[in-house]
Design an enzyme around this catalytic site. Sequence first.
Site, short mmCIF file in Angstrom:
data_model
loop_
_atom_site.label_atom_id
_atom_site.label_comp_id
_atom_site.label_asym_id
_atom_site.label_seq_id
_atom_site.Cartn_x
_atom_site.Cartn_y
_atom_site.Cartn_z
N LYS A 207 -0.41 4.69 4.72
CA LYS A 207 -1.23 3.70 5.44
C LYS A 207 -0.64 3.44 6.82
CE LYS A 207 -3.69 -0.66 4.96
NZ LYS A 207 -4.93 -0.05 5.49
N THR B 180 -7.45 -6.09 4.15
CA THR B 180 -7.63 -7.07 3.07
C THR B 180 -6.75 -8.30 3.28
OG1 THR B 180 -7.97 -5.19 1.61
CG2 THR B 180 -7.62 -7.33 0.55
N HIS C 16 0.84 -1.21 0.00
CA HIS C 16 0.00 0.00 0.00
C HIS C 16 0.87 1.25 0.00
CE1 HIS C 16 -3.19 -2.75 1.39
NE2 HIS C 16 -4.02 -1.86 0.88
N1 LIG Z 1 -12.54 -1.40 3.38
C1 LIG Z 1 -12.05 -0.83 2.26
O1 LIG Z 1 -12.43 -1.18 1.14
C2 LIG Z 1 -11.06 0.27 2.40
C3 LIG Z 1 -10.66 0.65 3.65
N2 LIG Z 1 -9.85 1.73 3.81
C4 LIG Z 1 -9.60 2.12 5.20
O2 LIG Z 1 -10.30 3.33 5.44
C5 LIG Z 1 -9.62 4.10 6.42
C6 LIG Z 1 -9.38 5.50 5.91
O3 LIG Z 1 -8.52 5.45 4.79
P1 LIG Z 1 -8.08 6.80 4.02
O4 LIG Z 1 -9.27 7.50 3.49
O5 LIG Z 1 -7.00 6.40 3.10
O6 LIG Z 1 -7.45 7.63 5.24
P2 LIG Z 1 -7.36 9.22 5.44
O7 LIG Z 1 -6.42 9.42 6.57
O8 LIG Z 1 -7.09 9.87 4.13
O9 LIG Z 1 -8.86 9.62 5.89
C7 LIG Z 1 -9.40 9.43 7.14
C8 LIG Z 1 -10.19 10.66 7.49
O10 LIG Z 1 -10.91 10.46 8.70
C9 LIG Z 1 -10.80 11.65 9.47
N3 LIG Z 1 -11.12 11.39 10.87
C10 LIG Z 1 -10.33 10.91 11.85
N4 LIG Z 1 -10.99 10.86 13.03
C11 LIG Z 1 -12.24 11.34 12.76
C12 LIG Z 1 -13.39 11.58 13.58
N5 LIG Z 1 -13.41 11.30 14.89
N6 LIG Z 1 -14.49 12.11 12.99
C13 LIG Z 1 -14.51 12.38 11.68
N7 LIG Z 1 -13.44 12.20 10.85
C14 LIG Z 1 -12.33 11.68 11.40
C15 LIG Z 1 -9.37 12.08 9.23
O11 LIG Z 1 -9.16 13.42 9.62
P3 LIG Z 1 -7.66 13.93 9.98
O12 LIG Z 1 -6.77 13.53 8.85
O13 LIG Z 1 -7.83 15.40 10.12
O14 LIG Z 1 -7.30 13.24 11.27
C16 LIG Z 1 -9.27 11.88 7.72
O15 LIG Z 1 -9.78 12.99 7.01
C17 LIG Z 1 -8.35 3.30 6.75
O16 LIG Z 1 -8.59 2.51 7.89
C18 LIG Z 1 -8.17 2.41 5.52
O17 LIG Z 1 -7.44 1.23 5.79
C19 LIG Z 1 -9.37 2.45 2.76
C20 LIG Z 1 -9.72 2.10 1.49
C21 LIG Z 1 -10.58 0.97 1.20
O1 LIG Z 2 -5.62 2.04 3.53
C1 LIG Z 2 -5.90 1.79 2.34
O2 LIG Z 2 -5.61 2.55 1.41
C2 LIG Z 2 -6.63 0.54 2.05
N1 LIG Z 2 -7.08 -0.13 3.07
C3 LIG Z 2 -7.80 -1.35 3.03
C4 LIG Z 2 -7.00 -2.43 3.69
O3 LIG Z 2 -6.48 -2.21 4.80
O4 LIG Z 2 -6.91 -3.53 3.13
C5 LIG Z 2 -8.34 -1.68 1.66
C6 LIG Z 2 -7.49 -1.24 0.51
O5 LIG Z 2 -6.50 -2.20 0.26
C7 LIG Z 2 -6.92 0.16 0.66
#
Ligand SMILES: NC(=O)C1=CN([C@@H]2O[C@H](COP(=O)(O)OP(=O)(O)OC[C@H]3O[C@@H](n4cnc5c(N)ncnc54)[C@H](OP(=O)(O)O)[C@@H]3O)[C@@H](O)[C@H]2O)C=CC1
Ligand SMILES: O=C(O)C1=N[C@H](C(=O)O)C[C@H](O)C1
Length: 273
Positions: free
Chosen positions: A164, A171, A160
Amino acid sequence: MTDAAMKLVVTGASGRMGKTLIRIINETEGAALRAAIEREGSDALGKDAGELAGTGHLGVPLTDDPLKAFLDADGVIDFTTPSASVEFAGLAAQARIVHVIGTTGFSEDDETQIKAAARHARIIKSGNMSLGVNLLGVLVEQAAAALSAKGWDIEVLEMHHRHKVDAPSGTALLLGDAAAKGRGVDLNDKAVKVRDGHAGPREEGTIGFATLRGGSVVGEHSVYLAGEGETVTLSHKATDRSIFARGGIQAALWGQDKKPGLYSMLDVLGLSH
Ligand SMILES: NC(=O)C1=CN([C@@H]2O[C@H](COP(=O)(O)OP(=O)(O)OC[C@H]3O[C@@H](n4cnc5c(N)ncnc54)[C@H](OP(=O)(O)O)[C@@H]3O)[C@@H](O)[C@H]2O)C=CC1
Ligand SMILES: O=C(O)C1=N[C@H](C(=O)O)C[C@H](O)C1
């Protein structure tokens, strides 16, 4: 957008997935962005969700009041942090709405709290919301069952982007769990997540994990089934975050007419057995 559209809240609205979700909800018939939530103190509060996501003005300013937003919505799509998602699960239970959890990296205690919230909320949770990865999980389970004879080792490799924070990825754990299921064992008893120094020979029956981080890689996963003189490799490569957003929205729409409970993406996609 029609009156019958599902009213959705996006949490973590200024994050990588939050912005992707806002863009894809805007393109999806039957779904409408009702509110966008960020954490208290975020620089993004007050900004327009559409302008942040690059879709143009949507008239939805980011706020830090999730309960108010949930009480006025049908569902929430949440890709944030484990502690935030546990809090949102409790609020979704109070508001009796659908909660799609894409966040990864939960502790056992977090999982217990989410299960408790699912007594009142319809929670759909998966370490990966894409169709491809969930299909891969089914194939891994089948391959692990077919190759469960002595001498086949299973290793999960993931890569990734450099931002991350959790490892192994959600996954990788989903795929490891599918392999364990195929073998009829519990992943918690068999997982080897770290090897360092003189680690000794590989223990028969374990499921190993290896983690790579770098650049802007969206998500790459491979499961190796390594036997004597041959290796079977099953892989998935994500090149665009919209696959996760589309899956998350599909899950929210699917959850609308379901009873409270904890569901997975396999349920949504009709791949559970
Ligand atoms: N299941 C799936 O298919 C996928 C899962 N993911 C998962 O999703 C999560 C987020 O990924 P990603 O978008 O890349 O991460 P980012 O860090 O880009 O986004 C997370 C966001 O959540 C915000 N946040 C944190 N705490 C709070 C809160 N209490 N209330 C509201 N917002 C909050 C952060 O704010 P700030 O940065 O200001 O702290 C940030 O803007 C990870 O755990 C990732 O592994 C990602 C892609 C696919
Ligand atoms: O953090 C990410 O970006 C992603 N998180 C998920 C994971 O932990 O597997 C899904 C995806 O691979 C992207």
